[in-house]
Design an enzyme around this catalytic site. Sequence first.
Site, PDB file in Angstrom:
ATOM      1  N   ASP A 476      -3.452  11.895   0.860  1.00 40.85           N
ATOM      2  CA  ASP A 476      -1.798  12.456   1.281  1.00 40.85           C
ATOM      3  C   ASP A 476      -1.585  11.038  -0.211  1.00 40.85           C
ATOM      4  O   ASP A 476      -1.777  10.341  -0.129  1.00 40.85           O
ATOM      5  CB  ASP A 476      -1.374  12.656   2.460  1.00 40.85           C
ATOM      6  CG  ASP A 476      -0.603  13.730   2.605  1.00 40.85           C
ATOM      7  OD1 ASP A 476       0.112  13.777   1.385  1.00 40.85           O
ATOM      8  OD2 ASP A 476       0.387  14.288   3.469  1.00 40.85           O
ATOM      9  N   ASP A 546       2.731  22.758   1.216  1.00 42.41           N
ATOM     10  CA  ASP A 546       2.763  22.562   2.317  1.00 42.41           C
ATOM     11  C   ASP A 546       3.287  23.775   2.204  1.00 42.41           C
ATOM     12  O   ASP A 546       3.810  24.316   3.603  1.00 42.41           O
ATOM     13  CB  ASP A 546       3.818  21.689   2.825  1.00 42.41           C
ATOM     14  CG  ASP A 546       3.429  20.797   3.273  1.00 42.41           C
ATOM     15  OD1 ASP A 546       2.221  20.781   2.820  1.00 42.41           O
ATOM     16  OD2 ASP A 546       3.645  19.325   2.937  1.00 42.41           O
TER      17      ASP A 546
HETATM   18  C1  DGJ Z   1       2.689  16.263   4.053  1.00 41.87           C
HETATM   19  C2  DGJ Z   1       1.096  17.226   3.968  1.00 41.87           C
HETATM   20  O1  DGJ Z   1       1.040  18.173   2.726  1.00 41.87           O
HETATM   21  C3  DGJ Z   1       1.275  17.951   5.573  1.00 41.87           C
HETATM   22  O2  DGJ Z   1       0.137  18.672   5.245  1.00 41.87           O
HETATM   23  C4  DGJ Z   1       0.918  16.753   6.100  1.00 41.87           C
HETATM   24  O3  DGJ Z   1      -0.350  16.236   5.873  1.00 41.87           O
HETATM   25  C5  DGJ Z   1       1.916  15.878   5.948  1.00 41.87           C
HETATM   26  N1  DGJ Z   1       2.531  15.498   5.023  1.00 41.87           N
HETATM   27  C6  DGJ Z   1       1.518  14.291   7.067  1.00 41.87           C
HETATM   28  O4  DGJ Z   1       2.979  13.794   6.888  1.00 41.87           O
END
Ligand code: DGJ
Length: 779
Positions: A476, A546
Amino acid sequence: MIKQYDQSFVLETAHTSYIFRLLPTKQLEHLYYGKKLTVSSSKDIEPLIEQHAFAPGNTNIYDEEHPEYSLEDMRLEAGMIGKGDIRVPFVEIIHADGSSTNDFLYHDAKINTSHTPIKSLPYALNNKEELEVTLVDETYAVTLKLYYNVYYEYDIITRRAVVINNNKDEIRLNRLMSTQLDFLNHNFVFTTFNGSWTNEMNRHDHAVESGLYINASFTGGSSSRANPFVMLSDKHTTEDEGDVYGLNLIYSGNHYEAVEVGSYGKMRFVSGINPQNFSFLLEEGEIFESPEAVMCFSAHGFNDMSMHMHSFINDCIVRGTWQHQERPVLLNSWEANYFKINEQKLIKQAKAAKKVGIDLFVMDDGWFGKRDNDQSSLGDWQYDPKKLPHGLKHLVDKINAIGLDFGIWVEPEMVNVDSDLYRNHPNWTIEIPGCNQSEGRHQRILDLCNPEVVDYLTDVMSELFSSANIKYVKWDMNRTFSDIYSPYLPANRQQEVFHRYIIGLYKLLHHLTHSFPDILFEGCASGGNRFDLGMLCFMPQIWASDNTDAICRYKIQNSYSYGYPLSAISNHVSSTPNHQTLRTTSLDTRYNVACFGILGYETNLADLSNEALEEIAKQIAHYKAHRKIFQFGTFYRVNQELHNWCVVSDDQEEAVGMILQELVLPNHQFHQFIARGLKEDMHYHFFNEEKQYNVKLFGDLINTASPVHIKQDSLAHQVVAKFVKMPGEVEDMHTTGSILTHGVCLKQAFSANGYNEQVRYFQDFASRLYFIEKESEKQ
Ligand code: DGJ
């Protein structure tokens, strides 16, 4: 194929030609890029050459000997500053004497039998034909090399450039683009994909009329604000017909794609590293390499261009163990738990996952340091003993014993000020010492310009990935850059930070993906904030957004598909109401959208009803039966009233299609499903999966059929719902590929007209999957 006819160069792919020549003034004149032309001599090329007799208006002529040439009105392979061309330049260099005039002239050209390696950046694989053209600015002893790689069967040509300083004085490189395309006219539509967090990839079509239009990122990453993939097309181009150029960059940092209409109606496209806040010092003998630009032309519409891009990415960008391998169906812990995870909960959820057929369990954020919220612990990659009292390895072993592989979330590029890493190394972050810093998500960015930081992260991540049986890593990256400053670099190199960061990141990813070749890496940056070809060189799939709301997601996935294959697009079925939009959609629709690509789930399976779990188990079994098509099939977008996708197996014997309706239009009950990619003469069986609908979905309409009155949502209503299911419509036809491609008239949709199995229950956000299979014999 690369051919040279006297002073002209012809690059040919299966269906396209790219032609340029040496001007008498020794610049490279662009002549053509588009549908394949038959060329077998320099005479054949003559009609493509503009016949300049005099320079237009008050332009500057390049030199006295050639009064007919003004560089402002020439189609060039690389535009420069200071010799008459005043359009958006390809290269900009400030020399030791302060001048920014560059006069790169042809020196030589050679054809190489493989792609010359790019030392600092990832590049496309598997090529055997490269044209290397060297231009030299004699006054300042600087060389500009242009590289063209031809991927014949993919209809792809890549371009990149290298600047070499042969001067004993240092030079400042303020811009180096990767490609430039100069067109005779500007009758184009420039398509960009813009957005933000949870709202990635909105398609925008800009009719090119005049001036300069820029699509660029300044976030430090390729960004959700403006994806580096863009298109130039004719205004009549559709999914299935017309001219289109698909253009992308193998780069994950700040990028720049500009379209400019010059004063004489010609149009220039350039793309490369964003020149904003970019400047590189090159000392004697030093070189600078631009990222590689990827260009595709199709005369057969957006789908055909996408198809070529998809094959090229699957074969020449993605690499390693997972390149062509079917990817696992995963359960991700994030939306079910957010930061509130612990061993017990995870094991319970993993057990439920195993029962429905999930392959891989992913522990997302929250497992390390004291990570109870997003304000601390990034950088401290040791498990939290409060949450995992028996340690990480113990948890992984337990998950493995349940029968699932294990994956882990990390965000290695970041640090919270509240972390041991920051306390121990306050000078390892991108920040201006002694100043107030602006933060995003309470975190700071580690300084990957500093090789010590890259080495440290390589060690820490290697230790983590070897500490247990880890089969998948979600990588991430959750913020954009601010306070752009590397304590490691001297003052006169601070404009190198953005690019050096990306070089450091690629070095880190190179080490880790080579040391752990079997781990499946999935890219992520607050969803799709770094969805690009650079990341795909290391990670075969990327978390697309997301936003898991099926309706938003349809649009996001649809837009990605213009430039990226389904194998790169990772999607999850999540809870309803959706956590990002609070929209309620059926489990069916959530799956029907998510299955086009890499499927996962992100909801608390341990809390779901048996009915929902049974449905999920069916979905996963169904996905696995068609996984190869969903991940690697040939994908088509179909333009029609409903959202309509179709994905087809390589041998064209099998396909899966989908329709999705946003809002019901009353009394519009006749819909079609339209297939693509089938063999016209082949006979196919077209069918759907029979569904049973909960009678409660029809509300108090139950009383139109019930002999006794039933109050809506009453106990009686619940009891009836338990035993009475409404049969879904059945589609079952035997016909030819050409008819399926023309369109299938589907069962009439419900519209205040009564309901039986001849009627399609098709409410707001409804969708259907259809299956198409070759018949062994004509039925
Ligand atoms: C952002 C990501 O896009 C989410 O799927 C998740 O992993 C969060 N970060 C966790 O902090």
